[in-house]
Enzyme design. Structure first.
Site, short mmCIF file in Angstrom:
data_model
loop_
_atom_site.label_atom_id
_atom_site.label_comp_id
_atom_site.label_asym_id
_atom_site.label_seq_id
_atom_site.Cartn_x
_atom_site.Cartn_y
_atom_site.Cartn_z
CG MET A 1 -1.78 1.37 0.99
SD MET A 1 -1.17 2.13 1.58
CE MET A 1 -0.74 2.29 3.19
CB CYS A 2 2.36 3.55 -2.20
SG CYS A 2 2.66 1.67 -2.51
N GLY A 3 1.53 6.11 -0.67
CA GLY A 3 0.60 7.29 -0.79
C GLY A 3 1.36 7.60 -2.23
CG ASN B 1 -2.22 2.79 -2.76
OD1 ASN B 1 -2.01 1.94 -1.88
ND2 ASN B 1 -3.25 3.54 -2.45
#
Length: 641
Positions: A1-3, A76
């Protein structure tokens, strides 16, 4: 998961080489393990890419990733199926490798049509000056866009800013398909043209999903210089789930057992349905597909597999890798029971149970304020959990009924069921107690901008409840008492999607009583069609704010396809009373899994079960605009923090 974030400017003199501080801060909270920025310049435009990674699988891969040809990728998402990703591989690298080998638009669409799992992405294709972006079919990952005045710049980001006057300008990218912008042509024409490659079920028909017919609706919410149109070649993505089965019974629809509607429901009542061979087979198939969905979501993360045998045996010292948003209701109970089947036995599972009290407790409590060092103002101060723990301890010193809300009662009962089913597992029941003062303070400083652009009373209630629950800061309750606890789990399982697909809401029953099974089918179709804009973007932003990843087993593509393939009467029977009729197939699955009382619990919305609803105002309706979600200025933020 990412921003992930991409800022594009068509006016060099107005371009900033750095993200605004509050936006960068919000992105870092989503991806605490790696941060990187990359600038791409052309004669006509400049692009700033910013990636912030929460490391969960394979080798830690900093984002954005780039290649020698100038292509840039922000990802993401999680590839759970459709494209092969080995256990030691990183899906960001795999996706970028495939993207860079795509020769045309069709190849790119074919790639994203294969991916099963939640995703949002931004891909800069240098050779064509194209910027591709979008969200998965169900919209399980957040992606927002923001267009500046006069088309001089636009932004794509997982989360918006907190600045007053700016937050409301962020809007969710519709989960209608993949969009493409020709950056070179924008700089020349001074207008932004979004080319849409929509989702379509490949059934030989000419219609391209209903969302295409709402292009005018998408455009209406955008500035006048932004235009949306279907790509000229009429290319599309293949929908990853089968269409909803809207078949109606040939004979009059009646209850399976007429005596059921006249007697109080019991577990034996549900067993009557399982005496039918076809029904039991369907239920077993459902358990199978849902179990695989849970397995994919609890095993795709790093574990302490290299521990010595003596260390492995010390299960009391092991930390949980997976948490469940846990009310003790049917959805969270089934998810927890299936997670128990796949998570290593020596690994605890955190059950996060949130409760709100209506009156502030002012009893002074001494509490150890030792916590992690505050590196910068982006982090929640360590004393914040101290205040939460102090309020909870004060409540513990006074009658526990202060937090004895319905979800706490059913949660404790559900814990006993799970302990009875598997006494060898350590089940960490985490009581998360929230005072009115803490709710109001953190809504203002941290939560409001995460819920935006949604703005109703319902969004406020659910968004705040999910934020506090997923934070995992509370009290670990055991036979020996209660002690402060902070969940370390990076993966948070949630039961969202069950009610939408299995007629769990009261409005389903209202629709059925008024329009029968045909009306119920339409309601279910509408629920699933709007879940991306109504729930999932908000929940992703709220949960990810803690550096945790939301995973939705009920929204696995294979689960949705299986449920969509069934006629509605095999999923729910609303001629039966509450506690049986809604989500009938899930209740039967619970019985087959060995669950007891929880299989018969009626649907209770989170905002009522946790008692956050009506906590501050009693005359509000769920659909009302919520004034408490107004974003405050950054000056006030610095004072609060």
């Amino acid at each position: 998961m990412c921003g992930i974030c991409c800022a594009v400017s068509f006016s060099v003199e107005h371009f900033s080489r750095d993200l605004k501080e509050d936006l960068l801060c919000n992105l870092k909270r989503r991806g605490p393990n790696s941060s990187k920025q990359l600038l791409r310049s052309s004669v006509n435009y400049q692009c700033l890419f910013s990636g912030h990674v929460l490391h969960l699988r394979g080798v830690l891969t900093a984002q954005p990733v780039e290649d020698e040809r100038g292509n840039v990728f922000l990802w993401n998402g999680e590839v759970f199926s459709g494209i092969k990703v080995e256990a030691e591989e990183n899906d960001t690298q795999i996706m970028f490798h495939y993207l860079c080998s795509c020769k045309n638009e069709s190849d790119i669409l074919s790639l994203f049509s294969k991916v099963q799992g939640p995703w949002s992405f931004v891909y800069y294709q240098a050779s064509s000056h194209s910027l591709w972006f979008g969200r998965d079919f169900l919209g399980r990952r957040s992606l927002l866009w923001h267009f500046s005045d006069l088309g001089k710049s636009f932004w794509l980001s997982s989360v918006g800013t907190q600045a007053c006057g700016v937050a409301h300008q962020w809007q969710e990218v519709p989960a209608s398909g993949i969009f493409r912008i020709d950056l070179k042509s924008v700089s020349i024409s001074q207008s932004v043209v979004l080319k849409l490659y929509p989702w379509k079920y490949n059934s030989g028909g000419d219609d391209i999903r209903e969302c295409v017919n709402s292009l005018t609706e998408i455009s209406a919410a955008l500035p006048t210089f932004v235009f949306v149109s279907v790509n000229e070649a009429k290319l599309y993505l293949k929908e990853p789930v089968v269409p909803l089965n809207k078949a109606l019974p040939q004979a009059a629809f009646e209850t399976h057992c007429s005596s059921i509607s006249r007697s109080p429901p019991t577990r034996e009542t549900l067993r009557v349905f399982l005496t039918d061979g076809h029904t039991r087979e369907v239920v077993q198939q459902f358990i199978g597909v849902l179990s695989v969905a849970v397995k994919r979501r609890v095993l795709c993360l790093p574990r302490d597999e290299n521990l010595a045998p003596s260390e492995v045996l010390k299960t009391s010292n092991r930390k949980a890798n997976v948490a469940v948003l846990f009310s003790g209701g049917i959805d969270s109970m089934v998810i927890a029971a299936l997670a128990d089947h796949h998570i290593p036995l020596d690994e605890p599972i955190d059950l996060l149970n949130v409760a709100f009290m209506t009156k502030e407790n002012t009893v002074p409590v001494n509490f150890n304020k030792k916590g992690r060092k505050q590196k910068n103002h982006c982090e929640i101060p360590s004393e914040e959990f101290s205040k939460s723990a102090a309020a909870a301890a004060a409540a513990a010193a006074s009658p526990r009924e202060r937090f004895n809300v319905p979800d706490r009662v059913t949660g404790r009962a559900g814990l006993k069921e799970l302990q009875a089913a598997n006494p060898s597992r350590i089940w960490n029941f985490v009581e998360i107690n929230v005072s009115l003062e803490e709710l109001q303070r953190l809504r203002t400083t941290r939560i409001s901008h995460l819920i935006q652009p949604l703005d109703t009373v319902l969004d406020d209630s659910i968004g705040c409840a999910v934020w506090f629950a997923s934070r995992g800061a509370g009290w670990l309750v055991t036979q020996d008492g209660a002690q402060p606890y902070q969940s370390s789990a990076k993966v948070v399982l949630t039961g969202i999607g069950a009610d939408e697909q299995l007629a769990g809401y009261s409005r389903h029953r209202v629709r059925f009583l008024a329009h029968g099974l045909e009306g119920l089918n339409k309601e279910i179709e509408m629920e699933l069609g709007r879940i991306s804009s109504r729930n999932l973007g908000r929940d992703d932003r709220v949960i990810s704010d803690h550096g945790k990843e939301a995973r939705f087993p009920f929204l696995d593509e294979n689960v949705v396809s299986f449920l969509n393939s069934l006629p509605v009467w095999e999923k729910a029977n609303l001629t039966l009373p509450r506690g049986i009729g809604e989500k009938l197939i899930l209740r039967l699955a619970a019985v087959e899994l060995g669950l007891t009382a929880s299989a018969l619990l009626p649907k209770r919305a989170m905002q009522f079960g946790s008692r956050i609803a009506k906590m501050e105002k009693n005359n509000e309706k769920a659909s009302d605009k919520c004034g408490r979600l107004q974003i405050i200025s950054l000056e006030n933020l610095s004072v609060e923090n």
